[in-house]
Design a protein around this motif. Sequence first.
Motif, PDB file in Angstrom:
ATOM      1  N   THR A 169      48.263  39.645  29.786  1.00 47.91           N
ATOM      2  CA  THR A 169      47.343  39.531  30.920  1.00 47.91           C
ATOM      3  C   THR A 169      47.914  38.607  31.988  1.00 47.91           C
ATOM      4  O   THR A 169      47.745  38.853  33.188  1.00 47.91           O
ATOM      5  CB  THR A 169      45.960  39.028  30.465  1.00 47.91           C
ATOM      6  OG1 THR A 169      46.099  37.756  29.822  1.00 47.91           O
ATOM      7  CG2 THR A 169      45.314  39.998  29.506  1.00 47.91           C
ATOM      8  N   THR A 183      43.143  47.688  41.419  1.00 45.70           N
ATOM      9  CA  THR A 183      41.956  48.537  41.547  1.00 45.70           C
ATOM     10  C   THR A 183      42.340  49.818  42.278  1.00 45.70           C
ATOM     11  O   THR A 183      42.881  49.792  43.383  1.00 45.70           O
ATOM     12  CB  THR A 183      40.853  47.803  42.337  1.00 45.70           C
ATOM     13  OG1 THR A 183      40.544  46.587  41.679  1.00 45.70           O
ATOM     14  CG2 THR A 183      39.597  48.669  42.433  1.00 45.70           C
ATOM     15  N   SER A 201      42.748  47.233  27.835  1.00 44.57           N
ATOM     16  CA  SER A 201      41.428  46.657  28.101  1.00 44.57           C
ATOM     17  C   SER A 201      41.428  45.889  29.415  1.00 44.57           C
ATOM     18  O   SER A 201      40.492  46.003  30.219  1.00 44.57           O
ATOM     19  CB  SER A 201      41.015  45.728  26.956  1.00 44.57           C
ATOM     20  OG  SER A 201      40.902  46.442  25.746  1.00 44.57           O
ATOM     21  N   ASP A 202      42.487  45.111  29.655  1.00 38.98           N
ATOM     22  CA  ASP A 202      42.572  44.314  30.875  1.00 38.98           C
ATOM     23  C   ASP A 202      42.698  45.209  32.108  1.00 38.98           C
ATOM     24  O   ASP A 202      42.054  44.966  33.140  1.00 38.98           O
ATOM     25  CB  ASP A 202      43.766  43.370  30.781  1.00 38.98           C
ATOM     26  CG  ASP A 202      43.870  42.450  31.985  1.00 38.98           C
ATOM     27  OD1 ASP A 202      43.070  41.506  32.069  1.00 38.98           O
ATOM     28  OD2 ASP A 202      44.738  42.697  32.839  1.00 38.98           O
ATOM     29  N   ASN A 204      41.724  48.359  32.455  1.00 34.20           N
ATOM     30  CA  ASN A 204      40.447  49.041  32.712  1.00 34.20           C
ATOM     31  C   ASN A 204      39.449  48.091  33.361  1.00 34.20           C
ATOM     32  O   ASN A 204      38.681  48.489  34.250  1.00 34.20           O
ATOM     33  CB  ASN A 204      39.886  49.604  31.409  1.00 34.20           C
ATOM     34  CG  ASN A 204      40.547  50.922  31.009  1.00 34.20           C
ATOM     35  OD1 ASN A 204      40.789  51.777  31.861  1.00 34.20           O
ATOM     36  ND2 ASN A 204      40.851  51.080  29.730  1.00 34.20           N
ATOM     37  N   ARG A 205      39.476  46.838  32.932  1.00 35.89           N
ATOM     38  CA  ARG A 205      38.583  45.846  33.543  1.00 35.89           C
ATOM     39  C   ARG A 205      38.919  45.633  35.012  1.00 35.89           C
ATOM     40  O   ARG A 205      38.024  45.388  35.843  1.00 35.89           O
ATOM     41  CB  ARG A 205      38.693  44.526  32.777  1.00 35.89           C
ATOM     42  CG  ARG A 205      37.809  43.412  33.301  1.00 35.89           C
ATOM     43  CD  ARG A 205      38.020  42.117  32.525  1.00 35.89           C
ATOM     44  NE  ARG A 205      39.409  41.658  32.588  1.00 35.89           N
ATOM     45  CZ  ARG A 205      39.939  41.040  33.634  1.00 35.89           C
ATOM     46  NH1 ARG A 205      39.209  40.822  34.726  1.00 35.89           N
ATOM     47  NH2 ARG A 205      41.195  40.631  33.596  1.00 35.89           N
ATOM     48  N   ARG A 206      40.191  45.745  35.356  1.00 36.20           N
ATOM     49  CA  ARG A 206      40.613  45.571  36.754  1.00 36.20           C
ATOM     50  C   ARG A 206      40.302  46.800  37.605  1.00 36.20           C
ATOM     51  O   ARG A 206      40.473  46.759  38.827  1.00 36.20           O
ATOM     52  CB  ARG A 206      42.109  45.264  36.814  1.00 36.20           C
ATOM     53  CG  ARG A 206      42.502  43.919  36.189  1.00 36.20           C
ATOM     54  CD  ARG A 206      44.003  43.742  36.146  1.00 36.20           C
ATOM     55  NE  ARG A 206      44.400  42.639  35.295  1.00 36.20           N
ATOM     56  CZ  ARG A 206      44.911  41.479  35.727  1.00 36.20           C
ATOM     57  NH1 ARG A 206      45.073  41.289  37.033  1.00 36.20           N
ATOM     58  NH2 ARG A 206      45.246  40.528  34.886  1.00 36.20           N
ATOM     59  N   GLY A 207      39.887  47.905  36.959  1.00 37.01           N
ATOM     60  CA  GLY A 207      39.472  49.087  37.718  1.00 37.01           C
ATOM     61  C   GLY A 207      40.587  50.015  38.135  1.00 37.01           C
ATOM     62  O   GLY A 207      40.536  50.607  39.232  1.00 37.01           O
ATOM     63  N   HIS A 227      40.671  54.216  24.618  1.00 37.32           N
ATOM     64  CA  HIS A 227      40.980  53.225  25.648  1.00 37.32           C
ATOM     65  C   HIS A 227      40.909  53.801  27.065  1.00 37.32           C
ATOM     66  O   HIS A 227      41.528  53.263  27.990  1.00 37.32           O
ATOM     67  CB  HIS A 227      42.372  52.620  25.407  1.00 37.32           C
ATOM     68  CG  HIS A 227      42.451  51.753  24.192  1.00 37.32           C
ATOM     69  ND1 HIS A 227      42.635  52.272  22.931  1.00 37.32           N
ATOM     70  CD2 HIS A 227      42.336  50.406  24.042  1.00 37.32           C
ATOM     71  CE1 HIS A 227      42.645  51.283  22.051  1.00 37.32           C
ATOM     72  NE2 HIS A 227      42.471  50.147  22.696  1.00 37.32           N
ATOM     73  N   ASN A 228      40.140  54.852  27.252  1.00 42.81           N
ATOM     74  CA  ASN A 228      39.931  55.429  28.582  1.00 42.81           C
ATOM     75  C   ASN A 228      41.261  55.715  29.277  1.00 42.81           C
ATOM     76  O   ASN A 228      41.494  55.329  30.421  1.00 42.81           O
ATOM     77  CB  ASN A 228      39.075  54.478  29.439  1.00 42.81           C
ATOM     78  CG  ASN A 228      38.615  55.118  30.736  1.00 42.81           C
ATOM     79  OD1 ASN A 228      38.420  56.343  30.795  1.00 42.81           O
ATOM     80  ND2 ASN A 228      38.459  54.326  31.778  1.00 42.81           N
TER      81      ASN A 228
END
Length: 485
Positions: A169, A183, A201-202, A204-207, A227-228
Amino acid sequence: MLIALRATHDRLGLDALERITRGADQLDTIIERLNESHAEQPLSGWVTMATCNRLEIYLDADLFHEAVDIIALAVAEASGLSQSEVEDLLVADAGSLSAQHMFTVAAGLNSQVVGEGEINGQVRASFSEALAEGRTTSMLNDLFQGALRTAKNISHRTTIGAAGRSSVTVAIDQAEPTTGPLTGARVIVVGTGAMARIAASDLNRRGVARLDVLSGSGRAKNFATTHNAHPLSTDEMPAALAASSLVVACSGRGTAQILTQDVRDAMQLRELYNAEHASAKLGELVILDMSLTSDLEEEVRSIPGVRVLGLKDISADASDQEEIERAQEMINAGVGRFELRQQIRRLDPAVSALRRSVRAEIEREIEGVRNNHDEETVKVVERALGRVYKRLLHSPMMRAQELAREGEGQKFMSAVHTLFGVDLEQGGRVPNDPASIQARETLRDVADHDQDAPAHAMPLSEIRDAFVDYEETATVIEEELKEKR
């Protein structure tokens, strides 16, 4: 005796670290074989931990040099290096220094990114495997459980580790000044292991708009489902690279997953895209090479328009110094509790002997009552003597703990030996005649005053040299004492 041997990122370059960690998955098997074939079998237990930043082996051993030799031989056999090379790369320490290091590692304070979360899971996994395989001892259990417990307290009571920091990260953070905000961007993750999961995960969180995953092990489809992400085949790599802002390469398979020709083809496609989309040009392709064994062919690093960041390039601003100091205080307290626990454990034979002796007297008295009285009377006497037993032993047990805290546990053991005639020194293997006692005291004095004795972690090759004079002196003393006897 607690001994730790290690090769870590903060002392060695990544190339040397990669060489010494080769074959680390075979270490436990080799160590077990060498220990069992050794006449002394110096290792009572051990825990090995191999990650992209470290190789560490913690030992519970009776004989320092013999134990260290076994580990050096095992690492040499596993890695293919010579024993002399291994001895130059590994450092060793013992006792409280080893405990301090373990607690520091588990808390993430010895990591490339202070407070990163992966190392705690790696420590836990290494310990759990050793425990399941029966390779730990009570001392190693205390060490790892105490270190993990302290690390958990640090994450809860300080900002160290509170944000789920990890090397990957932080690497993504450092890529964003080049890639721009992620993003709406397209990103590729290479690998499906623990680091890949954290990265996905990180991201996806950032878009990110699209997350692709490439796996040399064939797990891309399953990983993508949870994990999308979208599974990527090797044939699709040039087009995917051309459209991506970032690649997180963390498969660690030891073979190149990102090929030079694919990247060259991708950069040509990127130029065509940028020529047609002047208002939405893609900048440099940033590749984060996060594995100890690189996922890239070497020529990829020199392709124009590509920026590669490796493990050695990753850094993070130190957390608030006050928080680090608070964490260090908690580590020191945890190490203190561990050492006290070991002092108390050394008294266990004396405590058990005292309890057995008192219990035996009580049972004899109860048997005498049973021979002359009814069962109801026996039960009354048994309960009464049970209360006496607890009250009688309470003060000696408390005193034993006090002496352990003061480092004077031997006084308690000597008292039990004097009062109850129980030989408590390693099952009677240590002779207690005056000459032997004098020999042990003299040898301790030599060690205490030896200016070359290591007070910090030292390479094995230097330790071997440092103790030559001590061993020669010890041999002379022992020979002189034998003649006096």
